[in-house]
Design an enzyme around this catalytic site. Structure first.
Site, PDB file in Angstrom:
ATOM      1  N   LYS A 174      17.811  -6.828 -15.748  1.00 55.27           N
ATOM      2  CA  LYS A 174      16.636  -6.860 -16.622  1.00 55.27           C
ATOM      3  C   LYS A 174      16.740  -5.890 -17.798  1.00 55.27           C
ATOM      4  CE  LYS A 174      15.165 -10.025 -13.925  1.00 55.27           C
ATOM      5  NZ  LYS A 174      15.401 -11.414 -14.340  1.00 55.27           N
ATOM      6  N   LYS A 188      10.680   0.352 -13.952  1.00 54.44           N
ATOM      7  CA  LYS A 188      11.120  -0.949 -13.462  1.00 54.44           C
ATOM      8  C   LYS A 188      12.562  -0.867 -12.957  1.00 54.44           C
ATOM      9  CE  LYS A 188       8.258  -3.940 -16.387  1.00 54.44           C
ATOM     10  NZ  LYS A 188       8.268  -5.048 -17.359  1.00 54.44           N
ATOM     11  N   LYS A 204       2.420 -16.352  -8.185  1.00 48.87           N
ATOM     12  CA  LYS A 204       1.496 -17.141  -8.995  1.00 48.87           C
ATOM     13  C   LYS A 204       0.690 -18.065  -8.093  1.00 48.87           C
ATOM     14  CE  LYS A 204       4.965 -16.849 -12.557  1.00 48.87           C
ATOM     15  NZ  LYS A 204       6.191 -17.456 -13.081  1.00 48.87           N
ATOM     16  N   GLU A 230       9.695 -15.399 -20.129  1.00 47.16           N
ATOM     17  CA  GLU A 230       8.379 -14.858 -19.764  1.00 47.16           C
ATOM     18  C   GLU A 230       7.955 -13.803 -20.772  1.00 47.16           C
ATOM     19  OE1 GLU A 230       8.565 -15.092 -14.891  1.00 47.16           O
ATOM     20  OE2 GLU A 230       8.683 -13.148 -15.845  1.00 47.16           O
ATOM     21  N   GLU A 252      10.990 -11.180 -19.220  1.00 50.76           N
ATOM     22  CA  GLU A 252      12.187 -11.548 -18.454  1.00 50.76           C
ATOM     23  C   GLU A 252      12.584 -12.960 -18.839  1.00 50.76           C
ATOM     24  OE1 GLU A 252      11.469 -11.349 -14.227  1.00 50.76           O
ATOM     25  OE2 GLU A 252      10.838  -9.261 -14.348  1.00 50.76           O
ATOM     26  N   ARG A 283      16.562 -20.625 -14.242  1.00 40.00           N
ATOM     27  CA  ARG A 283      16.467 -21.660 -13.202  1.00 40.00           C
ATOM     28  C   ARG A 283      15.329 -22.613 -13.545  1.00 40.00           C
ATOM     29  NH1 ARG A 283      13.572 -17.090 -11.186  1.00 40.00           N
ATOM     30  NH2 ARG A 283      11.371 -17.586 -11.140  1.00 40.00           N
TER      31      ARG A 283
HETATM   32  C1  MV4 Z   1       4.810  -5.243 -17.227  1.00 36.52           C
HETATM   33  C2  MV4 Z   1       3.406  -5.152 -17.159  1.00 36.52           C
HETATM   34  C3  MV4 Z   1       2.767  -4.347 -18.088  1.00 36.52           C
HETATM   35  N1  MV4 Z   1       3.491  -3.674 -19.003  1.00 36.52           N
HETATM   36  N2  MV4 Z   1       5.478  -4.562 -18.183  1.00 36.52           N
HETATM   37  C4  MV4 Z   1       5.289  -7.859 -13.261  1.00 36.52           C
HETATM   38  C5  MV4 Z   1       6.511  -8.376 -12.621  1.00 36.52           C
HETATM   39  C6  MV4 Z   1       7.617  -8.222 -13.575  1.00 36.52           C
HETATM   40  N3  MV4 Z   1       8.062  -9.544 -13.951  1.00 36.52           N
HETATM   41  C7  MV4 Z   1       7.056  -7.455 -14.724  1.00 36.52           C
HETATM   42  N4  MV4 Z   1       5.652  -7.313 -14.507  1.00 36.52           N
HETATM   43  C8  MV4 Z   1       4.867  -6.634 -15.373  1.00 36.52           C
HETATM   44  N5  MV4 Z   1       5.507  -5.995 -16.363  1.00 36.52           N
HETATM   45  C9  MV4 Z   1       4.818  -3.778 -19.016  1.00 36.52           C
HETATM   46  N6  MV4 Z   1       5.505  -3.090 -19.925  1.00 36.52           N
HETATM   47  C10 MV4 Z   1       2.736  -5.830 -16.176  1.00 36.52           C
HETATM   48  C11 MV4 Z   1       3.466  -6.558 -15.261  1.00 36.52           C
HETATM   49  C12 MV4 Z   1       2.662  -7.181 -14.258  1.00 36.52           C
HETATM   50  C13 MV4 Z   1       2.464  -8.554 -14.221  1.00 36.52           C
HETATM   51  C14 MV4 Z   1       3.057  -9.387 -15.127  1.00 36.52           C
HETATM   52  C15 MV4 Z   1       2.839 -10.734 -15.094  1.00 36.52           C
HETATM   53  C16 MV4 Z   1       2.001 -11.262 -14.145  1.00 36.52           C
HETATM   54  C17 MV4 Z   1       1.399 -10.468 -13.221  1.00 36.52           C
HETATM   55  C18 MV4 Z   1       1.615  -9.102 -13.236  1.00 36.52           C
HETATM   56  C19 MV4 Z   1       0.990  -8.291 -12.308  1.00 36.52           C
HETATM   57  C20 MV4 Z   1       1.215  -6.960 -12.340  1.00 36.52           C
HETATM   58  C21 MV4 Z   1       2.044  -6.402 -13.300  1.00 36.52           C
END
Ligand code: MV4
Length: 449
Positions: free
Chosen positions: A116, A157, A237, A275, A287, A291
């Site tokens: 990532k 992360k 989701k 995303e 991200e 797939r």
């Molecule tokens: C974030 C964020 C807020 N700020 N990055 C969640 C899983 C991973 N794919 C990255 N995620 C997030 N990254 C920053 N800089 C909030 C999330 C996040 C989230 C993102 C999409 C859907 C649901 C979520 C639930 C919690 C946190």
């Protein structure tokens, strides 16, 4: 075109791929664990091979066994579905080494987007907007300096992560040391890779992703966005829809352009998803998923296309078949996921026998499911037992249609997410559209969350 495709997966996506292949006149080979002997994907495929016991490490992740099945069956391609080996670059490479086409992007792109921190750097270099942040952190002291520079709150992360594992919010310097240690330990335990990076926390964003598709001739297209902001605390989701409601058209156009730029930057082939976090008019690359996704039917229903058939055609070396008309959204689509889990117990998986299963019908309703009455929900796998997808001319009509579809649905024997999906479809806040990722956790919103 391929003569025979092995499907390295189970459940509804294995059925989805068997059906797409059959519709194209291609033979199918199923693989199954001992827990899936009587599964629908085994019955519907032309051939089937047992690849080991129930636990995934010994069956659906067992590369030697899956490859042996493909070689014995004489399959010329493998479709990995989602999860399991779908984003395993090594598996894609091993397929190629055995002259079997992996239906997906190249191993190099899978590896690059799977890391990532690397993915984010590549996208920033391609002028795709990313959240302010720092690359891989070597020490806690480096994390402290980076957080100071970016400004709290920040998010730690895991570079091997995705989907939220090894992720920690940090609101002040006093929380950083503990968060750094726990995130690192979680990443190490889950991915055998404890490396972390850090970025500015975007507060209450929406999760909006764009479907992209590339062929081997360098053509890259998008099929619009899906709004996946309705997620459980575990980042799974629950409801997805296309197009995203309440999205300014300038933001939508920027998302689409950024997604195509992102895919082009890595010479992307096959189906992929970019995303984004969306906050007001700001969009940030989050991200790339290399797939076909669980929620792909939302796009299929909104656009009237078959993404899995297109994956097969593109992997076989054909150019993208989409016309200008195909690339225009025609309807509003909504999907809900029916999981065998107890919403009142923190969505804990609920194993057991499905004593009664009744699915909805009607011309605008699609059900992607592998279960019928009498089936046992095995404890080894994902708890999703069905997806219900509807499409209608307007979002209002789609919500009405989903309410009707959920009213027709009956599942007995195990707890499911049907009730909470009914509550969401009846919620005026959801009806207004444009909810953020904290929607299910709003105070007193849903008694069950
Ligand atoms: C974030 C964020 C807020 N700020 N990055 C969640 C899983 C991973 N794919 C990255 N995620 C997030 N990254 C920053 N800089 C909030 C999330 C996040 C989230 C993102 C999409 C859907 C649901 C979520 C639930 C919690 C946190």
């Amino acid at each position: 075109m391929f003569k025979k495709i092995l499907i390295a997966n189970r459940g509804e996506i294995a059925l989805r791929i068997v059906r797409a292949a059959r519709d194209m006149g291609i033979l199918t080979v199923a693989v199954f664990s001992e827990a899936d002997r009587d599964a629908a994907h085994v019955r519907l495929a032309d051939q089937a091979f047992c690849i080991g016991p129930g636990p995934v490490a010994r069956s659906y992740l067992n590369i030697p066994n899956i490859l042996s099945a493909a070689l014995i069956a004489g399959a010329d391609a493998i479709h990995p579905g989602y999860g399991f080996l779908a984003e395993n670059a090594r598996f894609a490479e091993i397929c190629a080494d055995h002259d079997i086409t992996f239906i997906g992007p190249t191993p190099e792109v899978i590896a690059k987007m799977g890391d990532k921190a690397t993915a984010k750097r590549v996208m920033a270099e391609a002028h795709v907007p990313t959240t302010p942040g720092a690359g891989i952190l070597d020490t806690l002291e480096e994390a402290e300096r980076a957080a100071e520079r970016i400004g709290y709150p920040v998010l730690l992360k895991a570079t091997a992560g995705g989907g939220g594992k090894g992720m920690r919010e940090v609101r002040s310097v006093s929380e950083l040391a503990t968060a750094y240690q726990t995130a690192q330990a979680e990443a190490e335990a889950n991915f055998k890779d404890g490396r972390l990076y850090l970025e500015k926390l975007i507060e209450r964003p929406r999760h909006i992703e764009v479907q992209v598709f590339g062929d081997r001739f360098g053509r890259v297209v998008h099929l619009g966005e899906r709004d996946c902001s309705v997620q459980k605390p575990s980042h799974q989701k629950l409801v997805e829809e296309a197009p995203a409601p309440q999205l300014p058209s300038a933001v939508r156009e920027r998302l689409h352009a950024m997604a195509v730029a992102a895919a082009k930057a890595v010479n992307y082939t096959n189906a992929g998803t970019i995303e984004f976090l969306v906050s007001g008019n700001d969009v940030y690359f989050m991200e790339m998923n290399t797939r076909i996704q669980v929620e792909h039917p939302v796009t299929e229903m909104a656009y009237g296309v078959d993404l899995v058939a297109e994956q097969i055609r593109v992997a076989a070396g054909e150019p993208l078949s989409f016309t200008e008309e195909d690339l225009r959204p025609k309807r509003h689509a909504i999907e809900v996921r029916i999981n065998a889990e107890d919403a009142h117990k923190n969505f804990a998986p609920a194993a057991g026998v499905l004593s009664r299963v009744v699915f909805p019908g009607g011309p605008a309703v699609r059900v992607d499911s592998h279960v019928t009455a009498g089936d046992i929900v095995p404890p080894y796998y994902d708890s999703m037992i069905a997806k219900i997808i509807v499409a209608a001319p307007t979002r209002e009509d789609a919500i009405l249609c989903m309410q009707r579809a959920l009213a027709e649905t009956e599942i007995e024997g195990v707890h499911t997410t049907i009730d909470i999906c009914r509550e969401i479809m009846a919620d005026p806040v959801f009806a207004d559209g444009g909810v953020a990722i904290d929607y299910l956790q709003r105070p007193h919103a849903f008694a069950s969350v």
